[in-house]
Design a protein around this motif. Sequence first.
Motif, short mmCIF file in Angstrom:
data_model
loop_
_atom_site.label_atom_id
_atom_site.label_comp_id
_atom_site.label_asym_id
_atom_site.label_seq_id
_atom_site.Cartn_x
_atom_site.Cartn_y
_atom_site.Cartn_z
N LEU A 40 0.85 -1.19 0.00
CA LEU A 40 0.00 0.00 0.00
C LEU A 40 0.89 1.25 0.00
O LEU A 40 2.08 1.15 0.30
N PRO A 41 0.33 2.40 -0.33
CA PRO A 41 1.14 3.63 -0.38
C PRO A 41 1.48 4.17 1.01
O PRO A 41 1.20 5.31 1.35
N ARG A 42 2.07 3.32 1.82
CA ARG A 42 2.54 3.74 3.13
C ARG A 42 3.66 2.80 3.55
O ARG A 42 3.77 1.68 3.04
N ILE A 43 4.48 3.23 4.47
CA ILE A 43 5.57 2.39 4.96
C ILE A 43 5.51 2.32 6.48
O ILE A 43 4.88 3.16 7.13
N ARG A 44 6.17 1.33 7.02
CA ARG A 44 6.24 1.20 8.48
C ARG A 44 7.56 1.80 8.95
O ARG A 44 8.61 1.57 8.34
N ILE A 45 7.51 2.57 10.04
CA ILE A 45 8.71 3.19 10.58
C ILE A 45 8.85 2.87 12.06
O ILE A 45 7.86 2.52 12.72
N THR A 72 6.61 1.61 16.85
CA THR A 72 6.45 1.46 15.40
C THR A 72 5.11 2.06 15.00
O THR A 72 4.13 1.99 15.74
N ARG A 73 5.10 2.65 13.83
CA ARG A 73 3.86 3.25 13.34
C ARG A 73 3.87 3.28 11.82
O ARG A 73 4.90 3.00 11.18
N ILE A 74 2.73 3.65 11.25
CA ILE A 74 2.59 3.76 9.80
C ILE A 74 2.86 5.20 9.37
O ILE A 74 2.39 6.15 10.00
N HIS A 75 3.64 5.35 8.31
CA HIS A 75 3.92 6.67 7.75
C HIS A 75 3.29 6.75 6.36
O HIS A 75 3.61 5.97 5.47
N THR A 112 10.19 -6.41 10.60
CA THR A 112 11.61 -6.77 10.62
C THR A 112 12.43 -5.67 9.95
O THR A 112 11.89 -4.78 9.30
N ASP A 113 13.72 -5.77 10.10
CA ASP A 113 14.60 -4.76 9.49
C ASP A 113 14.73 -4.97 7.99
O ASP A 113 14.75 -6.11 7.50
N LEU A 114 14.83 -3.87 7.27
CA LEU A 114 15.22 -3.90 5.87
C LEU A 114 16.74 -4.03 5.80
O LEU A 114 17.43 -3.85 6.82
#
Length: 235
Positions: A40-45, A72-75, A112-114
Amino acid sequence: MTAITLTMPGDEPGTKHTIDLNTLTPKARAVAEAIAQAELPRIRIKSVRPAREMCAPEYLPMLAGDPDQPETRIHDSWWKWHGLDPEPSIHKVLEWEARKLDGWYPIADDGTDLPTSQAARDDDGLTRDQALELVGRICPGHGITIDTWMRNATRGIKGYPAPCGHDGYRSLWSEATVREWATRLAELADLRRQREQVEQQIRRQVAGMTELPDDLVAGLAGITRVTARKWTGKD
């Protein structure tokens, strides 16, 4: 060259952009990786510091997890760059988005980590405005203008923190370095206020010592004889 193809949030369906990851700062590279794997047009940070340090005390009870652990949250607050004239490059868009994540870094959708998450975590570069905003929080009333910062901090002269890097468009300053510098600035400001308070006390005491010799008053107060005479009203 390490190229990646991705569709940016807000792009028309089927739009593809190719970017060389090696040309990006660590945090911008992680943003690109996060966008590429997101459905989706969002990323997790994820926050660099514990959750309790990232929000106001009144919001702590609303946190879902342990406040002593990173949050952690959605950006999904993206720069509305489509249609600008001229339209910025994808490189610039990614770098812009990366600097918006002050105190945060991208991770994968599953938490998890990228591949570059840890490098992004260590990338604490601040823009000029972010650096000055941090200085303002730590040392209110510092009086440093944008012109003064750019004239001195851009070159790291006159005691100002030097840039830690460049994102291709603007200088960046390490948050840790700026925070340490601003803390010293606040300590100096506090000492100056204390000195002024002490001086006022001495001034009041000296003013009441009209019956004592000027040189004795000056010596005990740690001031000049001329100042002693002025404060006691003898001049």
